[in-house]
Design a protein around this motif. Sequence first.
Motif, mmCIF file in Angstrom:
data_model
loop_
_atom_site.group_PDB
_atom_site.id
_atom_site.type_symbol
_atom_site.label_atom_id
_atom_site.label_comp_id
_atom_site.label_asym_id
_atom_site.label_seq_id
_atom_site.Cartn_x
_atom_site.Cartn_y
_atom_site.Cartn_z
ATOM 1 N N LEU A 67 -9.375 6.359 -42.635
ATOM 2 C CA LEU A 67 -10.269 5.785 -41.646
ATOM 3 C C LEU A 67 -9.647 4.553 -40.990
ATOM 4 N N GLU A 68 -8.891 3.774 -41.783
ATOM 5 C CA GLU A 68 -8.302 2.544 -41.253
ATOM 6 C C GLU A 68 -7.089 2.151 -42.087
ATOM 7 N N ALA A 69 -6.089 1.609 -41.418
ATOM 8 C CA ALA A 69 -4.922 1.007 -42.075
ATOM 9 C C ALA A 69 -4.666 -0.303 -41.359
ATOM 10 N N LYS A 70 -4.779 -1.403 -42.075
ATOM 11 C CA LYS A 70 -4.714 -2.720 -41.451
ATOM 12 C C LYS A 70 -3.765 -3.631 -42.219
ATOM 13 N N VAL A 71 -2.741 -4.154 -41.517
ATOM 14 C CA VAL A 71 -1.846 -5.163 -42.070
ATOM 15 C C VAL A 71 -2.428 -6.515 -41.672
ATOM 16 N N ILE A 72 -2.597 -7.408 -42.625
ATOM 17 C CA ILE A 72 -3.171 -8.725 -42.350
ATOM 18 C C ILE A 72 -2.077 -9.613 -41.762
ATOM 19 N N MET A 73 -2.375 -10.194 -40.594
ATOM 20 C CA MET A 73 -1.413 -11.001 -39.854
ATOM 21 C C MET A 73 -1.765 -12.482 -39.927
ATOM 22 N N ASP A 74 -0.729 -13.316 -39.884
ATOM 23 C CA ASP A 74 -0.900 -14.759 -39.841
ATOM 24 C C ASP A 74 -1.294 -15.158 -38.423
ATOM 25 N N ARG A 75 -2.334 -15.968 -38.291
ATOM 26 C CA ARG A 75 -2.807 -16.356 -36.960
ATOM 27 C C ARG A 75 -1.783 -17.182 -36.201
ATOM 28 N N GLY A 76 -1.095 -18.062 -36.904
ATOM 29 C CA GLY A 76 -0.157 -18.962 -36.241
ATOM 30 C C GLY A 76 1.113 -18.284 -35.775
ATOM 31 N N SER A 77 1.736 -17.517 -36.659
ATOM 32 C CA SER A 77 3.031 -16.925 -36.331
ATOM 33 C C SER A 77 2.914 -15.508 -35.776
ATOM 34 N N GLY A 78 1.795 -14.839 -36.039
ATOM 35 C CA GLY A 78 1.639 -13.463 -35.590
ATOM 36 C C GLY A 78 2.389 -12.462 -36.446
ATOM 37 N N ARG A 79 2.949 -12.914 -37.572
ATOM 38 C CA ARG A 79 3.678 -12.027 -38.481
ATOM 39 C C ARG A 79 2.789 -11.596 -39.632
ATOM 40 N N GLY A 82 2.133 -10.006 -45.595
ATOM 41 C CA GLY A 82 2.707 -9.302 -46.735
ATOM 42 C C GLY A 82 1.712 -8.458 -47.503
ATOM 43 N N PHE A 83 0.501 -8.313 -46.978
ATOM 44 C CA PHE A 83 -0.467 -7.437 -47.628
ATOM 45 C C PHE A 83 -1.349 -6.794 -46.567
ATOM 46 N N GLY A 84 -2.072 -5.766 -46.997
ATOM 47 C CA GLY A 84 -2.942 -5.062 -46.074
ATOM 48 C C GLY A 84 -3.950 -4.217 -46.827
ATOM 49 N N PHE A 85 -4.724 -3.446 -46.069
ATOM 50 C CA PHE A 85 -5.762 -2.595 -46.635
ATOM 51 C C PHE A 85 -5.715 -1.233 -45.971
ATOM 52 N N VAL A 86 -5.994 -0.198 -46.743
ATOM 53 C CA VAL A 86 -6.201 1.135 -46.198
ATOM 54 C C VAL A 86 -7.537 1.648 -46.717
ATOM 55 N N THR A 87 -8.248 2.331 -45.850
ATOM 56 C CA THR A 87 -9.556 2.868 -46.214
ATOM 57 C C THR A 87 -9.557 4.367 -45.977
ATOM 58 N N TYR A 88 -9.918 5.114 -47.010
ATOM 59 C CA TYR A 88 -9.992 6.566 -46.939
ATOM 60 C C TYR A 88 -11.439 7.008 -46.798
ATOM 61 N N GLU A 89 -11.610 8.277 -46.462
ATOM 62 C CA GLU A 89 -12.943 8.838 -46.349
ATOM 63 C C GLU A 89 -13.589 9.019 -47.717
ATOM 64 N N THR A 90 -12.799 9.403 -48.710
ATOM 65 C CA THR A 90 -13.353 9.641 -50.044
ATOM 66 C C THR A 90 -12.572 8.852 -51.105
ATOM 67 N N VAL A 91 -13.215 8.644 -52.224
ATOM 68 C CA VAL A 91 -12.580 7.957 -53.349
ATOM 69 C C VAL A 91 -11.448 8.811 -53.923
ATOM 70 N N GLU A 92 -11.600 10.124 -53.889
ATOM 71 C CA GLU A 92 -10.564 11.024 -54.413
ATOM 72 C C GLU A 92 -9.271 10.894 -53.610
ATOM 73 N N ASP A 93 -9.388 10.815 -52.270
ATOM 74 C CA ASP A 93 -8.201 10.619 -51.437
ATOM 75 C C ASP A 93 -7.536 9.276 -51.749
ATOM 76 N N ALA A 94 -8.348 8.253 -51.947
ATOM 77 C CA ALA A 94 -7.813 6.928 -52.275
ATOM 78 C C ALA A 94 -7.092 6.961 -53.617
ATOM 79 N N GLU A 95 -7.628 7.701 -54.573
ATOM 80 C CA GLU A 95 -6.987 7.818 -55.888
ATOM 81 C C GLU A 95 -5.638 8.523 -55.771
ATOM 82 N N LYS A 96 -5.575 9.585 -54.962
ATOM 83 C CA LYS A 96 -4.305 10.280 -54.744
ATOM 84 C C LYS A 96 -3.281 9.347 -54.096
ATOM 85 N N ALA A 97 -3.714 8.552 -53.153
ATOM 86 C CA ALA A 97 -2.813 7.616 -52.475
ATOM 87 C C ALA A 97 -2.329 6.540 -53.434
#
Length: 149
Positions: A67-79, A82-97
């Motif tokens: 559903l979503e893949a998001k890399v968290i960016m620094d507001r100041g530098s725009g880089r 070093g971490f992010g989040f991914v959201t799947y439709e189901t918990v089973e898909d998330a477990e496989k990932a």
Amino acid sequence: MAFASAFRRILYGSSTPSLNIRSQFASIRLNSTLATLTTPKLFISGLSRNTTDENLYKAFAPFGRLLEAKVIMDRGSGRSKGFGFVTYETVEDAEKAREGMNAKFLDGWVIFVDPARPREAQPRPPPRQDMQSNEAGFTTNKTVGWSGF
């Protein structure tokens, strides 16, 4: 005393104890992910500064409907931070990932996949007593400091 012997091993290059230490840390990291998922959202740490939302999406897409893949960016530098989040439709898909991508390389860096936790509320600091705001919205500092002259 244990510190001294560990320090001595590091200095003199004894490889056996350092391998044991590394394997102990690796097992702790891998065992921390054995908890069952309760949410389809995953926290991805260890991302390269060059990883984009698109790269993250492409890496995690084979494991299920993303559903979503998001890399968290620094507001100041725009880089990337070093971490992010991914959201799947189901918990089973998330477990496989999680099983398929934990401790794998992405953009040249080893990434770790853990269940996302809800954001903890950060308490607001109390207002400073030595600062005053005027009617124009400007804040002045009433503290008198040493100038050094």
